[in-house]
Design a protein around this motif. Structure first.
Motif, short mmCIF file in Angstrom:
data_model
loop_
_atom_site.label_atom_id
_atom_site.label_comp_id
_atom_site.label_asym_id
_atom_site.label_seq_id
_atom_site.Cartn_x
_atom_site.Cartn_y
_atom_site.Cartn_z
N LEU A 70 27.17 26.11 17.35
CA LEU A 70 28.64 26.62 16.76
C LEU A 70 29.47 25.36 16.66
O LEU A 70 30.15 25.44 15.61
CB LEU A 70 29.05 27.70 17.91
N ARG A 71 29.37 24.49 17.28
CA ARG A 71 30.57 23.37 17.21
C ARG A 71 29.89 22.48 16.13
O ARG A 71 30.92 22.07 15.27
CB ARG A 71 30.64 22.34 18.56
N ARG A 72 28.68 22.32 15.83
CA ARG A 72 28.18 21.51 14.86
C ARG A 72 28.28 22.25 13.62
O ARG A 72 28.81 21.62 12.53
CB ARG A 72 26.80 21.27 15.09
N ALA A 73 28.37 23.48 13.39
CA ALA A 73 28.42 24.28 12.09
C ALA A 73 30.08 24.23 11.96
O ALA A 73 30.20 24.34 10.59
CB ALA A 73 28.18 25.87 12.32
N LEU A 74 30.88 24.30 12.94
CA LEU A 74 32.37 24.08 12.56
C LEU A 74 32.63 22.68 11.95
O LEU A 74 33.48 22.64 10.89
CB LEU A 74 33.10 24.27 13.95
N GLN A 75 32.12 21.61 12.53
CA GLN A 75 32.30 20.41 11.91
C GLN A 75 31.82 20.24 10.41
O GLN A 75 32.50 19.75 9.88
CB GLN A 75 31.89 19.36 13.07
N CYS A 76 30.60 20.88 10.37
CA CYS A 76 30.07 20.85 8.76
C CYS A 76 31.14 21.58 7.83
O CYS A 76 31.26 21.11 6.72
CB CYS A 76 28.71 21.55 8.89
N SER A 77 31.64 22.75 8.46
CA SER A 77 32.52 23.43 7.46
C SER A 77 33.51 22.70 7.21
O SER A 77 34.06 22.86 6.17
CB SER A 77 32.62 24.96 8.34
N LEU A 78 34.20 22.15 8.39
CA LEU A 78 35.63 21.57 8.02
C LEU A 78 35.28 20.05 7.28
O LEU A 78 36.27 19.88 6.34
CB LEU A 78 35.99 20.87 9.42
N ALA A 79 34.12 19.85 7.16
CA ALA A 79 33.79 18.71 6.18
C ALA A 79 33.29 19.16 5.11
O ALA A 79 33.09 18.07 4.10
CB ALA A 79 32.99 17.82 7.10
N HIS A 80 33.08 20.17 4.71
CA HIS A 80 32.50 20.78 3.50
C HIS A 80 31.25 20.06 3.25
O HIS A 80 30.98 19.68 1.91
CB HIS A 80 33.41 20.38 2.26
N GLN A 81 30.38 20.07 4.28
CA GLN A 81 29.10 19.55 4.14
C GLN A 81 28.02 20.23 4.75
O GLN A 81 28.23 21.14 5.67
CB GLN A 81 28.95 18.31 4.70
N LEU A 82 26.77 20.32 4.09
CA LEU A 82 25.61 20.96 5.01
C LEU A 82 24.93 20.06 5.70
O LEU A 82 24.97 18.70 5.49
CB LEU A 82 24.77 21.63 3.77
N LEU A 83 24.11 20.50 6.63
CA LEU A 83 23.21 19.76 7.50
C LEU A 83 22.22 19.00 6.77
O LEU A 83 21.74 19.68 5.80
CB LEU A 83 22.39 20.40 8.72
N PRO A 84 21.59 17.65 7.11
CA PRO A 84 20.57 17.34 6.36
C PRO A 84 19.21 18.27 6.39
O PRO A 84 19.37 19.11 7.50
CB PRO A 84 20.19 16.08 7.13
N LYS A 85 18.29 18.17 5.62
CA LYS A 85 17.21 19.33 5.63
C LYS A 85 16.53 19.28 6.82
O LYS A 85 16.13 20.43 7.48
CB LYS A 85 16.39 18.89 4.65
#
Length: 127
Positions: A70-85
């Motif tokens: 959840l925290r990692r997804a929130l950080q990705c959402s705030l940075a407007h980025q997706l995780l690496p494959k």
């Protein structure tokens, strides 16, 4: 969590299952939660008492992993980025870890309600 579901109806009819399954797979992929590193059960709202109790019953490792996702997804959402494959959740890793516990708690609550509503009648004494 106790929302009406058509899953039982669909699963009992193989022709309908063959038609619906590709659409369901497409929808899961299009939803994008796996690209943020989340599993399907991470999306369940924590507003009901049943879900809160299920979260308390999670094993410590699973609870820690959930908070991390959840925290990692929130950080990705705030940075407007997706995780690496390589860090995205793959379909085979997206298993239901919270739903079985929620269903178990709902069954316990139903059983408790049934037992509380039970009426005990005394037998008449035999003479």
């Amino acid at each position: 969590m106790s929302t009406p579901s058509l899953a039982g109806f669909i699963v009992k009819r193989p022709w309908l299952m063959r038609w619906i399954k590709p659409m369901a797979q497409w929808y899961k992929e299009a939803a994008g939660y796996r690209k943020l590193g989340l599993k399907a059960d991470d999306l369940i709202p924590e507003e009901s008492e049943t879900v809160l109790l299920a979260l308390k019953r999670l094993p410590p490792k699973e609870a820690y992993d959930r908070v991390f996702r959840l925290r990692r997804a929130l950080q990705c959402s705030l940075a407007h980025q997706l995780l690496p494959k390589d860090q995205q959740i793959k379909p085979e890793e997206d298993y239901l870890y919270l739903t079985p516990i929620i269903k178990e708690i709902e069954a316990e609550n139903q059983e408790r309600d049934d037992l509380e509503a039970m009426v005990v009648k005394k037998r008449k004494a035999r003479a």
